[in-house]
Design an enzyme around this catalytic site. Structure first.
Site, PDB file in Angstrom:
ATOM      1  CG  ASP A 118      36.916  -8.312 -11.229  1.00  0.00           C
ATOM      2  OD1 ASP A 118      37.682  -8.766 -10.353  1.00  0.00           O
ATOM      3  OD2 ASP A 118      36.082  -9.026 -11.819  1.00  0.00           O
TER       4      ASP A 118
HETATM    5  C1  BGC Z   1      37.000 -11.959 -10.310  1.00  0.00           C
HETATM    6  C2  BGC Z   1      36.303 -11.398  -9.099  1.00  0.00           C
HETATM    7  C3  BGC Z   1      37.114 -11.624  -7.862  1.00  0.00           C
HETATM    8  C4  BGC Z   1      38.497 -11.042  -8.065  1.00  0.00           C
HETATM    9  C5  BGC Z   1      39.394 -11.175  -6.862  1.00  0.00           C
HETATM   10  C6  BGC Z   1      38.436 -11.530 -10.397  1.00  0.00           C
HETATM   11  O1  BGC Z   1      39.115 -12.181 -11.398  1.00  0.00           O
HETATM   12  O2  BGC Z   1      36.319 -11.565 -11.478  1.00  0.00           O
HETATM   13  O3  BGC Z   1      35.035 -11.980  -8.972  1.00  0.00           O
HETATM   14  O4  BGC Z   1      36.475 -11.060  -6.753  1.00  0.00           O
HETATM   15  O5  BGC Z   1      39.102 -11.687  -9.162  1.00  0.00           O
HETATM   16  O6  BGC Z   1      39.761 -12.465  -6.629  1.00  0.00           O
END
Ligand code: BGC
Length: 758
Positions: free
Chosen positions: A285
């Site tokens: 993530d």
């Molecule tokens: C979120 C994810 C997301 C990623 C990219 C993160 O902060 O937890 O769900 O896909 O950002 O935007």
């Protein structure tokens, strides 16, 4: 002799092992050939996912000097970049300027539609309509690929039983059975049969794992649970997504057994790859590798090595892989083979997409106009929205409304575009959405509708500032709250019926939007109470990204239609339901608590050794002094304009053997004055087993449409597998004994039958 026996035993063990564990993937010759040509630095380069920050960044850092990094061969994928021309440019930089010309993965968060925004996922799940959900994902893929994207960070399948957690809005609610069905539908929708098609994209199941179980519902907080709970209640939807073929997995921010998911080898290698047979790639993530420094696991080199050794393949934004892995290889902390494996998985994903054949296959500048925001897509958005709505209360059958009625339309969300799409729709444009006011006028041109705002979403400017990061979600009027209220009351006085559109602003749920108070904000509560005093029928159209505490509103003489954040067709869909062109059929997929103190409250709770037999307080029973145990609104609950009666519950057999199915039959009759659709739900209770059973768990459902007066026999199959659970040794088994079967329109279903598993 001795030696031969030993060899035979060894061979047998290996054979058994091969059966239990997934087969090794077949190498892809083109990828193997490419890998042979790559230097260590080039391999490490593929493991980095960057964002120039063009989209919505969800962390405090964005990538710098992206173009130079692509040219230097330091980038495997990009996100936050859209449009066929821009993507062509990015691919050209990668293909023409690097030694091996490897194209990029182009990622994005397309959570509930691309430009045609569908209802938030929690809303969509309330449709219990797998075909529809798959269709929305398919449309999202078609639109996103037209705009150059080939990799989606969706679906989020985290089980969520804490409505304080803002991201409950992004998932399918509290139940693993329903969650698994939805996970499968979404992955299939995005990927379809063939990833080389121009309309399909790679799906990422996230956030692996247990992200929805953050302590106290506070986003990014610690999670901790037993393996038994994990396997039975939290892991099934991820597994279902992987079984459906999801090519990518995103590791979560949180701890799993004390080690953050992004560095957790048990999770990313032993469970995911060895037990479940996952063959795709794992992406972290947003900066979750670097965040392990704050978690307390060491410096950037240490946490990056931990991650890659654990089985993480791609580092999102953090650049820890880029800046430290070479050093770790030199120092013997990471093997080159580990890097090669990670790189192989990313190259294989590119190969499966067909990018090596044509790096520009998602860069057809004619596609956006042809494929995005088409009339057909918007029609599905309207249908998806009305199917997601849940009728919570219909006081004196106020609904549906007469199309010639004099309506006082009131509320801060009644004539508002900025909050219709819902959280995490960064690719959608709120200005394209239909506000409720407009929708009512479209559907009932002969109604007399007068609009007044009545209240701000919140009167608190400091709070509004926190919410308004992505746009003006909470707009505080220049007029005083008293004036707003006065205008609304005058409007209500002269109307036949009041429709008040109230609830949460879009960014009151979603990422980093946890709340400890999940009631309707005070300013709007006052408005509702004052409107009720006028004495006209009041309909609340309630918007939110989570189950709310509406205990006070439920006690008022009002009707309540829960519409979540309905998406681009918000107004039209709400009008379809309010005026009865569509009879509501949605059912809640997460329990609505009586108050925050009751959380967690969900339908598959256990009885405990001291079950409380009723709402009445009994000393020394598992109960609260001040609130009953039952939620305000149960999982599976939702009304219709008509009524349904269940009868004649029958089982195909009262006694079955292991590996046998049971057919469950029930008659459902439409006993009311409208045609309608019901979600027939099947729950079971395993009466005695080696680990304490839930009171009931969902094990089947079917949507059935019935004309007025019509009866249909609905058949649901309880498969042998549905009786299985993970026991204390984590074996997936069923145990002989009695099972109770409940069928009905919500998780309190009272029709009951029993059978014996021998
Ligand atoms: C979120 C994810 C997301 C990623 C990219 C993160 O902060 O937890 O769900 O896909 O950002 O935007």
């Amino acid at each position: 002799m001795k030696n031969r026996t030993l060899k035979l035993i060894l061979a047998a063990v290996i054979l058994i092992g091969m059966q239990t564990f997934a087969q090794e993937a077949q190498p892809i010759p083109e990828v193997e050939a490419l890998l042979k040509k790559m230097t260590l630095e080039e391999k490490i380069g593929q493991l980095n996912l960057l964002t120039p920050g063009g989209g919505v960044a969800t962390g405090s850092v964005v990538s710098k000097n992206v173009e130079e990094k692509i040219k230097a061969g330091n980038v495997g994928g990009l996100f936050g970049v859209t449009g066929p021309d821009k993507i062509r440019q990015a691919q050209e930089i990668a293909v023409k300027n690097t030694r091996l010309g490897i194209p990029l993965l182009i990622g994005s968060d397309i959570i509930h539609g691309y430009k045609t925004t569908f209802p938030i996922p929690l809303g969509l799940s309330s449709s219990w309509d797998m075909e529809l959900i798959e269709k929305t994902a398919q449309i999202a893929a078609k639109e996103a690929t037209a705009d150059g994207i080939n990799w989606n960070f969706s679906p989020m399948v985290d089980i969520a039983r804490d409505p304080r957690w803002g991201r409950i809005s992004e998932g399918a609610g509290e139940d693993p059975y329903l969650g698994s069905a939805i996970a499968k539908a979404m992955v299939t929708g995005y990927q379809q049969e063939d990833l080389t098609e121009e309309n399909t994209m790679i799906s990422t199941v996230k956030h692996f794992a247990l992200y929805g179980a953050a302590e106290g519902g506070r986003d990014y907080n610690t999670t901790d649970m037993s393996r038994v709970k994990m396997f039975n209640e939290y892991l099934p939807p991820y597994k279902a997504a992987i079984d459906a073929g999801a090519e990518s997995v995103m590791s979560s921010f949180n701890d799993v057994d004390g080690v953050p998911a992004s560095g957790n080898k048990w999770l990313l290698t032993h469970l995911l790859r060895e037990q479940w047979g996952f063959e795709g790639f794992v992406v972290s993530d947003y900066t979750s590798v670097n965040e392990m420094i704050a978690h307390g696991l060491g410096d950037l080199q240490a946490v990056s090595a931990l991650s890659i050794n654990a089985g993480l393949d791609m580092d999102m934004v953090g650049e820890g892989f880029l800046t430290t892995l070479k050093k770790s290889v030199d120092e013997g902390k990471v093997s080159e083979a580990t890097i090669t494996n990670a790189c192989r998985r990313i190259l294989e994903a590119k190969y499966k997409l067909g990018l090596f054949d044509d790096p520009y296959k998602y860069s057809d500048s004619k596609r956006p106009e042809r494929d995005i925001l088409t009339a057909a897509n918007k029609e599905i958005a309207r249908d998806a929205a009305r199917k997601s709505f849940v009728l919570l209360k219909n006081e004196n059958k106020t609904l549906p409304l007469d199309k010639t009625a004099k309506i006082a339309l009131i509320g801060p969300l009644a004539n508002n575009k900025n909050n219709m799409l819902g959280t995490w729709a960064p690719t959608g444009d709120p200005q394209l959405s239909t506000p409720i006011f407009e929708g009512l006028k479209n559907v009932a041109p002969n109604a007399e509708i007068s609009y007044t705002k009545g209240a701000n979403i919140s009167n608190d400017t400091a709070y509004a500032k926190k919410i308004n990061v992505f746009g003006p979600r909470i707009e505080i009027s220049e007029a005083t709250p008293e004036t707003l209220l006065e205008e609304a009351l005058q409007n209500a006085e002269t109307a036949d019926v009041v429709v008040a559109v109230v609830g949460e602003a879009t960014e009151m749920s979603g990422e980093s939007s946890s709340r400890t108070d999940i009631t309707i904000p005070e300013s709007q509560k006052t408005l509702i109470q004052e409107l009720v005093k006028i004495g006209k029928p009041v309909v609340l159209v309630l918007m939110s990204g989570r189950p709310l505490d509406i205990t006070e509103e439920l006690a008022l003489p009002v009707s309540i239609l829960q519409v979540w954040h309905p998406g681009i067709q918000a107004g039209n869909a709400v009008a379809d339901v309010l005026f009865g062109d569509y009879n509501p059929s949605g059912k809640l997929t997460a329990s609505w608590p009586q108050n925050v103190g009751q959380i967690p409250v969900y339908h598959s709770m256990k009885t405990t050794g001291r079950p409380a037999p009723s709402a009445e307080f009994l000393k020394f029973k598992s109960q609260y002094l001040d609130t009953p145990n039952a939620p305000a609104l149960a999982f599976g609950y939702g009304l219709s304009y008509t009524t349904f009666e269940y009868s004649n519950l029958k089982l195909s057999s009262k006694s079955i053997g292991q590996n046998e199915d049971v057919t469950v039959m029930v008659d459902v009759t439409n006993t009311g004055a409208y045609d309608g659709t019901e979600v027939v739900q099947l729950y079971i209770h395993d009466v005695v087993r080696s680990i304490t059973p839930p009171m009931r768990t969902l094990k089947g459902f079917q949507k059935v449409s019935l004309k007025q007066g019509e009866t249909k026999t609905v058949e649901l199959t309880l498969k042998a597998e549905d009786l299985k659970f993970y026991n204390g040794s984590l074996e997936f088994i069923s145990e002989p004994g009695e099972f109770e079967v409940f069928v009905g329109g919500d998780s309190n279903a009272s029709l009951k039958e029993t059978f014996i598993l021998n």
